[in-house]
Enzyme design. Structure first.
Site, short mmCIF file in Angstrom:
data_model
loop_
_atom_site.label_atom_id
_atom_site.label_comp_id
_atom_site.label_asym_id
_atom_site.label_seq_id
_atom_site.Cartn_x
_atom_site.Cartn_y
_atom_site.Cartn_z
N LYS A 45 -5.65 3.34 -20.20
CA LYS A 45 -5.82 3.65 -21.62
C LYS A 45 -4.49 3.41 -22.36
CE LYS A 45 -9.74 4.81 -19.83
NZ LYS A 45 -10.12 6.16 -19.50
N ARG A 101 0.82 -1.22 0.00
CA ARG A 101 0.00 0.00 0.00
C ARG A 101 0.85 1.26 0.00
NH1 ARG A 101 -1.46 2.66 4.09
NH2 ARG A 101 -1.58 0.88 5.51
N ASP A 145 -4.54 16.39 -17.27
CA ASP A 145 -4.82 14.99 -17.56
C ASP A 145 -4.33 14.74 -18.99
OD1 ASP A 145 -6.01 12.61 -18.46
OD2 ASP A 145 -7.78 12.87 -17.20
N TYR A 155 -13.44 14.83 -18.44
CA TYR A 155 -13.83 13.41 -18.35
C TYR A 155 -14.95 13.27 -17.30
CZ TYR A 155 -13.53 8.51 -17.10
OH TYR A 155 -13.85 7.20 -16.83
C1 LIG Z 1 -10.68 6.85 -18.41
C2 LIG Z 1 -10.27 8.23 -18.07
C3 LIG Z 1 -10.10 8.62 -16.74
C4 LIG Z 1 -10.39 7.68 -15.58
O1 LIG Z 1 -9.54 6.62 -15.57
P1 LIG Z 1 -9.85 5.19 -14.86
O2 LIG Z 1 -8.61 4.43 -15.10
O3 LIG Z 1 -11.07 4.63 -15.53
O4 LIG Z 1 -10.11 5.50 -13.43
C5 LIG Z 1 -9.66 9.91 -16.48
N1 LIG Z 1 -9.41 10.77 -17.48
C6 LIG Z 1 -9.58 10.43 -18.77
C7 LIG Z 1 -9.29 11.44 -19.83
C8 LIG Z 1 -10.01 9.16 -19.12
O5 LIG Z 1 -10.17 8.83 -20.39
#
Ligand SMILES: *Cc1c(COP(=O)(O)O)cnc(C)c1O
Length: 379
Positions: free
Chosen positions: A198, A47, A173, A101
């Site tokens: 992603k 953790r 992001d 998002y």
């Molecule tokens: C999918 C996504 C998130 C969230 O990510 P998770 O791994 O599903 O928690 C945040 N920002 C963007 C741009 C995303 O495409």
């Protein structure tokens, strides 16, 4: 030798070659022996994100963004929520780009205000609105490199300059652009966050997140993560470590295929609009050319007749109708039914997300095959 390029760093950074192992092994152990050191800060525990699996992955993630330090998390939302909670406390104020998002939007709309943290939404293009939004306790500016689903590119240089001028922590992001497309740290952002689910992992087979930035800021985020508990498990560390190695080739190829598909769709009579940063018709084409090394593999298009969407879904054979993005398989969604289902039809209309808009995450199939599939499905 000059500083190796990103492609090389993705392969060689964070590879300690433990016992000569060419690939980083999985350290499937929750805790580690603590022989002579006794202090709390010397404890190695899953953790606390400090096992050999984490150390190696953090080095590779930091190298990917050209940052001093990185932290892996159990999801993209864990990276985003933990980062923001490490920067903001009750009474503080956050300026955030609109059209974020969905999960982030809800965090900023519901969870942060419930903790006494106020959020003002601004356009990513309108510096005047940023100045108006600023308050004495504004602490940070939050934005996305490429927006969903119309793949808009905000005035990212302006945001960095504004944040610097007012001593705000700038957080971006970078999920859609990836370090191949956009280099937030080089461009002056303080922190980059990712849904590593992603492109960073790229195989649609794990949930993970990451934050990258200066050692001091990442240390702060890590302390918050230690308490909130969103650390990444050893097996997922291994998968992400492996996935990262092919980010450069995947992203380059996917960007290329997306550009070809975008040009094909733009010429198709059944399609009224295509949104991809490679197209001159894209509203942010000039900015994307300046800021992005690759246009990315997310694209959206609008069918002239929204009533034909179900037929297209039925006839397509390659794209899979599923949310998420960034994997090897081409995925398709109808944002009005998925990410933007919470908005009213008129709200969706006003931001250009009509029922006929479809979003593609272009995968690694041959461009010819995808084009052939859309040709027959759009007939
Ligand atoms: C999918 C996504 C998130 C969230 O990510 P998770 O791994 O599903 O928690 C945040 N920002 C963007 C741009 C995303 O495409």
């Amino acid at each position: 030798m000059s500083k190796p390029k990103l492609e090389t760093m993705l392969i060689h950074a964070g590879e300690p070659r433990i016992a000569g192992s060419v690939t980083m092994p999985i350290f499937q152990s929750s805790t580690f022996e603590n022989k002579d050191k006794a202090g709390y800060h010397d404890i190695r525990y899953g953790r606390l994100s400090n096992t050999p699996s984490h150390d190696a992955l953090h080095q590779k993630l930091a190298a990917a963004e050209g940052a001093e330090a990185a932290l892996a998390t159990s999801s993209g939302m864990a990276a985003i929520s933990t980062t923001l909670l490490s920067l903001l406390r009750a009474g503080d104020h956050l300026i955030a780009q609109d059209s974020l998002y969905g999960g982030t939007h809800d965090l900023l709309t519901h969870d942060l205000p419930a903790l006494g943290i106020e959020v003002t939404r601004v356009s990513g293009d309108d510096a005047g609105s940023w100045e108006k939004a600023r308050r004495p306790r504004t602490k940070a500016f939050y934005c996305e490199a490429i927006s969903n689903p119309l793949v808009r590119v905000a005035d990212l240089e302006g945001i960095v300059a504004f944040a610097r001028k007012h001593s705000l922590v700038s957080v971006i992001d970078n999920t859609f652009a990836t370090p191949m497309g956009f280099r937030p740290i080089d461009r002056g952002f303080d922190l980059a966050v990712h849904s590593a689910t992603k492109y960073l992992n790229g195989h649609s087979d794990l949930i993970a997140g990451a934050a990258m930035g200066s050692r001091a800021l990442i240390e702060k985020v890590k302390h918050k993560l230690d308490h909130l508990g969103g650390s990444l498990d050893a097996h997922a560390c291994f998968l992400l470590q492996r996935g990262l190695k092919t980010l450069a080739v995947r992203f380059r190829q996917q960007s290329q295929t997306a550009s070809e598909l975008a040009r094909f769709l733009e010429r198709h009579p059944a399609v009224s609009r295509v949104y991809h940063p490679s197209l001159e018709s894209h509203p942010d084409y000039a900015r994307a050319r300046k800021l992005l090394a690759f246009p990315g593999a997310m694209l959206s298009f609008e069918l002239r007749d929204a009533a034909r969407v179900p037929r297209l879904f039925e006839r397509m054979t390659l794209p899979i109708k599923a949310p998420s993005l960034g994997g090897c398989e081409t995925l398709i969604t109808q944002p009005a039914q998925t990410s933007h289902a919470g908005l009213s039809p008129s709200e969706r209309q006003s931001i250009g997300i009509t029922d006929g808009v479809l979003r593609l995450s272009v995968g690694l199939e041959a461009a010819e095959d995808l084009i052939a599939d859309f040709t027959q499905a759009l007939e």
